[in-house]
Design an enzyme around this catalytic site. Structure first.
Site, short mmCIF file in Angstrom:
data_model
loop_
_atom_site.label_atom_id
_atom_site.label_comp_id
_atom_site.label_asym_id
_atom_site.label_seq_id
_atom_site.Cartn_x
_atom_site.Cartn_y
_atom_site.Cartn_z
N ARG A 11 -1.26 -40.71 -15.24
CA ARG A 11 0.06 -40.12 -15.45
C ARG A 11 -0.16 -38.64 -15.76
O ARG A 11 -1.20 -38.25 -16.32
CB ARG A 11 0.77 -40.76 -16.64
CG ARG A 11 1.16 -42.19 -16.42
CD ARG A 11 2.58 -42.27 -15.88
NE ARG A 11 2.95 -43.65 -15.66
CZ ARG A 11 3.50 -44.09 -14.55
NH1 ARG A 11 3.76 -43.26 -13.56
NH2 ARG A 11 3.80 -45.36 -14.42
N ARG A 12 0.80 -37.84 -15.43
CA ARG A 12 0.68 -36.40 -15.71
C ARG A 12 0.48 -36.14 -17.22
O ARG A 12 -0.16 -35.17 -17.59
CB ARG A 12 1.91 -35.63 -15.21
CG ARG A 12 2.05 -35.66 -13.70
CD ARG A 12 0.93 -34.87 -13.03
NE ARG A 12 1.07 -34.91 -11.58
CZ ARG A 12 0.16 -35.34 -10.75
NH1 ARG A 12 -0.99 -35.77 -11.20
NH2 ARG A 12 0.36 -35.35 -9.45
N GLU A 80 -0.45 -47.20 -6.50
CA GLU A 80 -1.89 -46.99 -6.45
C GLU A 80 -2.65 -48.21 -6.96
O GLU A 80 -3.62 -48.67 -6.33
CB GLU A 80 -2.28 -45.75 -7.26
CG GLU A 80 -1.78 -44.46 -6.66
CD GLU A 80 -1.95 -43.26 -7.57
OE1 GLU A 80 -1.58 -42.16 -7.14
OE2 GLU A 80 -2.45 -43.40 -8.71
#
Length: 160
Positions: A11-12, A80
């Protein structure tokens, strides 16, 4: 297209940790796909799926609540992870400080918590976790960079 041995999914919010993992693995001689550095122009999803399909190891960086949005079918972490699970990749969840497995797990990802996970919860244990990741968890082999190989070969020629 270049092929990579290790794909890092994150995650960012965990960019710094994911980048540090990628940097450590690259410095150790592994071929690592880290999207912020590696993606080229073209179709984003096709590039990601192609790398996942061709890698050996899939490292999933898990900060707190990392899987909460995975209930959405179009969430990128979900896409993903599901691609890696479908491709029977060696998935290594790296759990950061404060991460807990959701209950219930997102549909289609129920078995993710069954994979051998690595805990990297604090700075003081991070180095130890990275060493354990390389020695016990990933299947990929380190590659000696070409310049080092040439250096060793030159030294060997001089000795002979």
């Amino acid at each position: 297209m270049k092929y990579y041995d290790i794909f890092i999914s994150y995650r960012r919010s965990s960019y710094e940790t994911a980048n540090l993992i990628a940097t450590r693995l690259k410095a150790a001689g592994y071929s690592v796909f880290f999207d912020m550095e590696t993606l080229r122009s073209g179709k984003f999803n096709e590039q990601l799926f192609d790398v996942i399909d061709n890698c050996k190891d899939f490292i999933l960086v898990l900060p707190p609540e990392a899987l909460d949005r995975c209930v959405n079918e179009d969430d990128w972490i979900r896409l993903e992870v599901c691609r890696a699970m479908d491709g029977k990749k060696n998935i290594v969840p790296v759990m950061l400080n404060g991460f807990t497995w959701p209950d219930p797990m997102p549909r289609g990802m129920e078995s993710l918590s069954d994979y051998q996970a690595l805990t990297a919860t604090s700075t003081e244990y991070f180095d130890m976790a990275m060493e354990r990741l390389q020695k016990r968890y990933i299947l990929s082999r380190r590659r000696i960079p070409l310049f080092k190989l040439l250096k060793y070969a030159s030294a060997l020629v001089l000795v002979l």
